[in-house]
Scaffold this active site. Structure first.
Site, mmCIF file in Angstrom:
data_model
loop_
_atom_site.group_PDB
_atom_site.id
_atom_site.type_symbol
_atom_site.label_atom_id
_atom_site.label_comp_id
_atom_site.label_asym_id
_atom_site.label_seq_id
_atom_site.Cartn_x
_atom_site.Cartn_y
_atom_site.Cartn_z
ATOM 1 N N ARG A 53 0.946 -1.203 0.023
ATOM 2 C CA ARG A 53 -0.014 -0.268 -0.004
ATOM 3 C C ARG A 53 0.818 1.388 0.103
ATOM 4 O O ARG A 53 2.280 0.996 0.493
ATOM 5 C CB ARG A 53 -0.790 -0.152 1.136
ATOM 6 C CG ARG A 53 -1.839 -1.114 1.516
ATOM 7 C CD ARG A 53 -2.695 -1.054 2.583
ATOM 8 N NE ARG A 53 -3.527 -2.207 2.753
ATOM 9 C CZ ARG A 53 -3.573 -2.926 3.792
ATOM 10 N NH1 ARG A 53 -3.199 -2.521 4.970
ATOM 11 N NH2 ARG A 53 -4.531 -3.905 3.976
ATOM 12 N N ARG A 146 -10.268 4.021 5.349
ATOM 13 C CA ARG A 146 -8.749 3.819 5.373
ATOM 14 C C ARG A 146 -8.272 3.877 3.887
ATOM 15 O O ARG A 146 -7.305 4.057 3.315
ATOM 16 C CB ARG A 146 -8.716 2.344 5.623
ATOM 17 C CG ARG A 146 -6.908 2.270 6.017
ATOM 18 C CD ARG A 146 -6.545 0.906 6.648
ATOM 19 N NE ARG A 146 -6.713 -0.275 6.100
ATOM 20 C CZ ARG A 146 -6.695 -1.432 6.246
ATOM 21 N NH1 ARG A 146 -6.036 -1.572 7.630
ATOM 22 N NH2 ARG A 146 -6.938 -2.521 5.716
ATOM 23 N N ARG A 157 -12.942 -9.075 3.303
ATOM 24 C CA ARG A 157 -12.580 -8.900 4.587
ATOM 25 C C ARG A 157 -13.688 -8.765 5.510
ATOM 26 O O ARG A 157 -13.697 -9.316 6.604
ATOM 27 C CB ARG A 157 -11.778 -7.509 4.578
ATOM 28 C CG ARG A 157 -10.291 -7.689 4.125
ATOM 29 C CD ARG A 157 -9.689 -6.494 3.751
ATOM 30 N NE ARG A 157 -8.466 -6.871 2.885
ATOM 31 C CZ ARG A 157 -7.206 -6.760 3.609
ATOM 32 N NH1 ARG A 157 -7.024 -6.495 4.811
ATOM 33 N NH2 ARG A 157 -5.982 -7.177 2.682
#
Ligand SMILES: Nc1ncnc2c1ncn2[C@@H]1O[C@H](COP(=O)(O)OP(=O)(O)OP(=O)(O)O)[C@@H](O)[C@H]1O
Ligand SMILES: Nc1nc2c(ncn2[C@@H]2O[C@H](COP(=O)(O)O)[C@@H](O)[C@H]2O)c(=O)[nH]1
Length: 207
Positions: A53, A146, A157
């Site tokens: 990321r 996020r 998730r």
């Protein structure tokens, strides 16, 4: 060496396993711990097949590898545990844990529920901490805010999170279950859970 007290003292501090749904706040809490207690904790740098990321660094956050490399290393017996999570492979190498333990630091592992179950079959003897979100709604908001996941990854998730939140209630699976609502309150509980190990490292550094 027959003296159990001496054996215990030489064994070094117990590792800490942090688990819980993606987005519950494990990294946020462990970063606070690593910052406040520099020279006491060391992070076990996992391997993953997911892409880095923005802001993440090779060798600090993860070792980023291809599926082929990861599979070969697992087949070669280099991993303590490994798991498939949200379409990617993750794993804790023996070298990652040994690197921290060689410095006599408290080794922190940030791993999913499959990892917890696999670590239970080893002789690592960690303190098991589960970090849970206050609710599914808040978890989803944190993950969306996020901005790290595609919609597909986010849904995977959230699905894994529902399973995790149920399993974490299993008696005896975790030593401590912390609900991360107010960050400072959750951090206080985490510190309390690992206080004895922190003291061991500080005592060892004095002598
Ligand atoms: N107590 C809190 N209150 C509000 N926001 C929080 C709190 N704790 C963490 N967050 C935020 O929630 C998001 C998810 O936190 P974090 O990345 O630490 O989760 P994680 O459990 O490490 O997730 P993953 O398993 O995917 O790595 C981050 O943007 C973080 O800033
Ligand atoms: N079993 C393992 N799980 C791991 C490991 N390293 C990280 N994780 C877990 O994966 C998910 C997703 O992480 P992300 O960085 O992609 O958000 C999260 O629950 C981690 O705890 C590992 O080595 N083994």
């Amino acid at each position: 060496m027959r003296d159990p007290a001496k054996q215990k003292a030489m064994a070094g501090p117990r590792p800490v396993v942090m688990s819980g749904p993606s987005g519950a706040g494990k990294s946020t809490l462990l970063k606070k711990l690593l910052t406040e207690f520099e020279g006491v904790f060391g992070f076990s740098v996992s391997h993953t097949t997911r892409s880095p990321r923005p802001g993440e660094e090779e060798g600090k956050d993860y070792h980023y590898v291809s599926r082929e490399v990861m599979k070969a290393a697992i087949a070669n017996g280099e991993f303590i545990e490994n798991a498939e999570f949200s379409g990617n492979m993750y794993g804790t190498s023996k070298a990652a844990v040994q690197a921290v333990q060689a410095k006599n630091l408290i080794c922190i592992l940030d791993i999913d529920m499959q990892g917890v179950k696999n670590i239970k079959r080893t002789d690592l003897n960690p303190i098991y901490v589960s970090i849970q979100p206050p609710s599914m709604e808040i978890l989803e908001k944190r993950l969306r805010d996020r901005k790290t996941e595609s919609e597909e990854s986010l849904q995977k998730r959230l699905h894994a999170a529902k399973v995790d939140m149920e399993i974490s209630k299993e008696p005896g699976l975790f030593d401590v279950v912390i609900t991360n609502d107010d960050l400072d309150v959750a951090y206080g509980k985490l510190k309390h859970a690992v206080l004895e190990e922190i003291q061991k490292v500080r005592d060892a550094h004095k002598s």
